[in-house]
Write a protein that holds these residues in place. Structure first.
Motif, PDB file in Angstrom:
ATOM      1  N   ASP A  92     104.865  45.908  59.580  1.00  0.00           N
ATOM      2  CA  ASP A  92     105.096  44.790  58.672  1.00  0.00           C
ATOM      3  C   ASP A  92     106.067  43.762  59.229  1.00  0.00           C
ATOM      4  O   ASP A  92     106.271  42.707  58.635  1.00  0.00           O
ATOM      5  CB  ASP A  92     105.652  45.306  57.334  1.00  0.00           C
ATOM      6  CG  ASP A  92     104.621  46.137  56.589  1.00  0.00           C
ATOM      7  OD1 ASP A  92     103.431  45.811  56.716  1.00  0.00           O
ATOM      8  OD2 ASP A  92     105.008  47.098  55.900  1.00  0.00           O
ATOM      9  N   TYR A 216      93.696  45.866  50.828  1.00  0.00           N
ATOM     10  CA  TYR A 216      94.872  45.554  49.998  1.00  0.00           C
ATOM     11  C   TYR A 216      95.497  46.822  49.440  1.00  0.00           C
ATOM     12  O   TYR A 216      96.726  46.990  49.461  1.00  0.00           O
ATOM     13  CB  TYR A 216      94.459  44.625  48.862  1.00  0.00           C
ATOM     14  CG  TYR A 216      95.581  44.292  47.905  1.00  0.00           C
ATOM     15  CD1 TYR A 216      96.561  43.371  48.252  1.00  0.00           C
ATOM     16  CD2 TYR A 216      95.652  44.901  46.653  1.00  0.00           C
ATOM     17  CE1 TYR A 216      97.584  43.058  47.380  1.00  0.00           C
ATOM     18  CE2 TYR A 216      96.677  44.603  45.766  1.00  0.00           C
ATOM     19  CZ  TYR A 216      97.643  43.678  46.140  1.00  0.00           C
ATOM     20  OH  TYR A 216      98.663  43.381  45.270  1.00  0.00           O
ATOM     21  N   ALA A 217      94.652  47.738  48.960  1.00  0.00           N
ATOM     22  CA  ALA A 217      95.165  48.995  48.423  1.00  0.00           C
ATOM     23  C   ALA A 217      95.847  49.830  49.508  1.00  0.00           C
ATOM     24  O   ALA A 217      96.904  50.432  49.271  1.00  0.00           O
ATOM     25  CB  ALA A 217      94.027  49.779  47.776  1.00  0.00           C
ATOM     26  N   ILE A 219      97.277  48.730  52.288  1.00  0.00           N
ATOM     27  CA  ILE A 219      98.530  48.094  52.689  1.00  0.00           C
ATOM     28  C   ILE A 219      99.614  48.337  51.642  1.00  0.00           C
ATOM     29  O   ILE A 219     100.775  48.625  51.973  1.00  0.00           O
ATOM     30  CB  ILE A 219      98.312  46.586  52.922  1.00  0.00           C
ATOM     31  CG1 ILE A 219      97.446  46.366  54.158  1.00  0.00           C
ATOM     32  CG2 ILE A 219      99.648  45.863  53.086  1.00  0.00           C
ATOM     33  CD1 ILE A 219      97.115  44.908  54.423  1.00  0.00           C
ATOM     34  N   ARG A 220      99.252  48.242  50.353  1.00  0.00           N
ATOM     35  CA  ARG A 220     100.227  48.513  49.292  1.00  0.00           C
ATOM     36  C   ARG A 220     100.700  49.956  49.344  1.00  0.00           C
ATOM     37  O   ARG A 220     101.898  50.239  49.175  1.00  0.00           O
ATOM     38  CB  ARG A 220      99.599  48.215  47.932  1.00  0.00           C
ATOM     39  CG  ARG A 220      99.378  46.745  47.639  1.00  0.00           C
ATOM     40  CD  ARG A 220     100.702  46.004  47.486  1.00  0.00           C
ATOM     41  NE  ARG A 220     101.490  46.556  46.400  1.00  0.00           N
ATOM     42  CZ  ARG A 220     101.401  46.136  45.131  1.00  0.00           C
ATOM     43  NH1 ARG A 220     100.556  45.159  44.820  1.00  0.00           N
ATOM     44  NH2 ARG A 220     102.155  46.669  44.201  1.00  0.00           N
ATOM     45  N   ARG A 221      99.780  50.883  49.577  1.00  0.00           N
ATOM     46  CA  ARG A 221     100.166  52.291  49.656  1.00  0.00           C
ATOM     47  C   ARG A 221     101.066  52.538  50.846  1.00  0.00           C
ATOM     48  O   ARG A 221     102.059  53.277  50.745  1.00  0.00           O
ATOM     49  CB  ARG A 221      98.914  53.166  49.751  1.00  0.00           C
ATOM     50  CG  ARG A 221      99.200  54.662  49.816  1.00  0.00           C
ATOM     51  CD  ARG A 221      97.926  55.453  49.986  1.00  0.00           C
ATOM     52  NE  ARG A 221      96.997  55.232  48.891  1.00  0.00           N
ATOM     53  CZ  ARG A 221      95.782  55.785  48.824  1.00  0.00           C
ATOM     54  NH1 ARG A 221      95.363  56.565  49.834  1.00  0.00           N
ATOM     55  NH2 ARG A 221      95.001  55.537  47.805  1.00  0.00           N
ATOM     56  N   ARG A 222     100.739  51.902  51.979  1.00  0.00           N
ATOM     57  CA  ARG A 222     101.569  52.065  53.168  1.00  0.00           C
ATOM     58  C   ARG A 222     102.965  51.491  52.942  1.00  0.00           C
ATOM     59  O   ARG A 222     103.974  52.079  53.348  1.00  0.00           O
ATOM     60  CB  ARG A 222     100.894  51.377  54.357  1.00  0.00           C
ATOM     61  CG  ARG A 222     101.676  51.461  55.667  1.00  0.00           C
ATOM     62  CD  ARG A 222     100.985  50.643  56.734  1.00  0.00           C
ATOM     63  NE  ARG A 222     101.736  50.604  57.979  1.00  0.00           N
ATOM     64  CZ  ARG A 222     101.591  51.470  58.956  1.00  0.00           C
ATOM     65  NH1 ARG A 222     100.697  52.431  58.849  1.00  0.00           N
ATOM     66  NH2 ARG A 222     102.319  51.379  60.056  1.00  0.00           N
ATOM     67  N   ALA A 223     103.027  50.321  52.287  1.00  0.00           N
ATOM     68  CA  ALA A 223     104.320  49.700  52.012  1.00  0.00           C
ATOM     69  C   ALA A 223     105.157  50.556  51.066  1.00  0.00           C
ATOM     70  O   ALA A 223     106.377  50.696  51.243  1.00  0.00           O
ATOM     71  CB  ALA A 223     104.111  48.310  51.416  1.00  0.00           C
ATOM     72  N   ALA A 224     104.489  51.133  50.049  1.00  0.00           N
ATOM     73  CA  ALA A 224     105.215  51.988  49.109  1.00  0.00           C
ATOM     74  C   ALA A 224     105.742  53.237  49.806  1.00  0.00           C
ATOM     75  O   ALA A 224     106.879  53.667  49.569  1.00  0.00           O
ATOM     76  CB  ALA A 224     104.304  52.363  47.948  1.00  0.00           C
ATOM     77  N   THR A 226     106.440  53.560  52.995  1.00  0.00           N
ATOM     78  CA  THR A 226     107.524  53.151  53.894  1.00  0.00           C
ATOM     79  C   THR A 226     108.805  52.900  53.126  1.00  0.00           C
ATOM     80  O   THR A 226     109.897  53.263  53.563  1.00  0.00           O
ATOM     81  CB  THR A 226     107.117  51.884  54.671  1.00  0.00           C
ATOM     82  OG1 THR A 226     105.908  52.137  55.379  1.00  0.00           O
ATOM     83  CG2 THR A 226     108.204  51.485  55.648  1.00  0.00           C
TER      84      THR A 226
END
Length: 243
Positions: A92, A216-217, A219-224, A226
């Motif tokens: 990111d 999108y899902a 990336i959001r899961r990965r961000a959460a 992290t």
């Protein structure tokens, strides 16, 4: 001959406006340097159009257009999935963008092969062949090549302007989704040839829309995940230091 060149330039340029070739040129311009994209397009166009003017109207019956279209569709879908996967797995941190493996693996050959597959059997090719039956073949070849390269150069310019204002990940994801659209649109034209341009595009749009939602899902899961990992790594101060 000059009149033939000008006629061919005008016909092919107008035929290419809004065509998938322009969208492909814009997509490649988001990923590669503009002169690499333009060189690949010019080379592919020169090869395809010299074939069309040489064989003329007999070319349509000689080419296995359906098989070529299937190969092109599968190629676009594979490139789209590959590009999306790389950008989902990318870090990111915008200061250290991930360099695509596809971008380092002979981008000129990637652009060249993609346009060769896309233009073989395309309407521009048949228009060039039809012109060559009534006019000087050298003038038609030169004019049609210039016309197509000029039209795609406009799309490359748009890609350069857009790319300057978008982050690396957004460019990668957008490119991947566009490639998925090209692939699904080509397959839609093969399966339902009488569907029409607008309806066919609407059906083909379902593939990138679904893929975009999945990306999108992820990336959001990965961000959460992290974020939770970073929170777990925060030092815990003793109670007496908190007073």
């Amino acid at each position: 001959m000059i009149a033939t060149i000008l006629l061919s330039v005008g016909i092919v340029f107008l035929a290419e406006l809004g065509d998938k070739s322009q969208l492909m040129a814009l997509t490649f311009a988001l990923r590669y340097r503009w002169w690499v994209v333009l060189g690949g397009i010019a080379t592919a166009t020169a090869v395809v159009h010299v074939i069309s003017v040489a064989v003329g109207h007999f070319l349509g019956a000689a080419l296995p257009t359906t098989a070529i279209a299937v190969v092109a569709a599968l190629t676009f879908l594979a490139v789209g999935v590959w590009t999306l996967r790389e950008n989902v797995d990318a870090d990111d941190d915008e200061d250290t963008p991930k360099i695509s493996r596809l971008a380092t693996a002979a981008p000129f050959l990637v652009v060249l092969s993609a346009f060769l597959l896309a233009e073989l059997g395309d309407r521009t090719m048949f228009a060039t062949a039809a012109l060559a039956t009534d006019y000087d073949w050298a003038g038609v070849w030169l004019g049609s090549t210039i016309g197509m390269v000029a039209a795609d150069a406009l799309a490359i310019a748009v890609g350069i302007l857009v790319g300057k204002h978008l982050p690396e990940r957004a460019i990668g994801i957008g490119s991947g989704l566009l490639f998925l659209f090209f692939g699904s649109l080509t397959l839609t034209g093969i399966v339902w040839p009488n569907l029409g341009t607008l309806l066919g595009a609407a059906v083909a749009l379902a593939v990138p829309l679904v893929a975009g939602a999945v990306v999108y899902a992820l990336i959001r899961r990965r961000a959460a995940a992290t974020g939770r990992a970073d929170a777990d790594e925060l030092p815990v101060l003793p109670a007496d230091e908190l007073r």
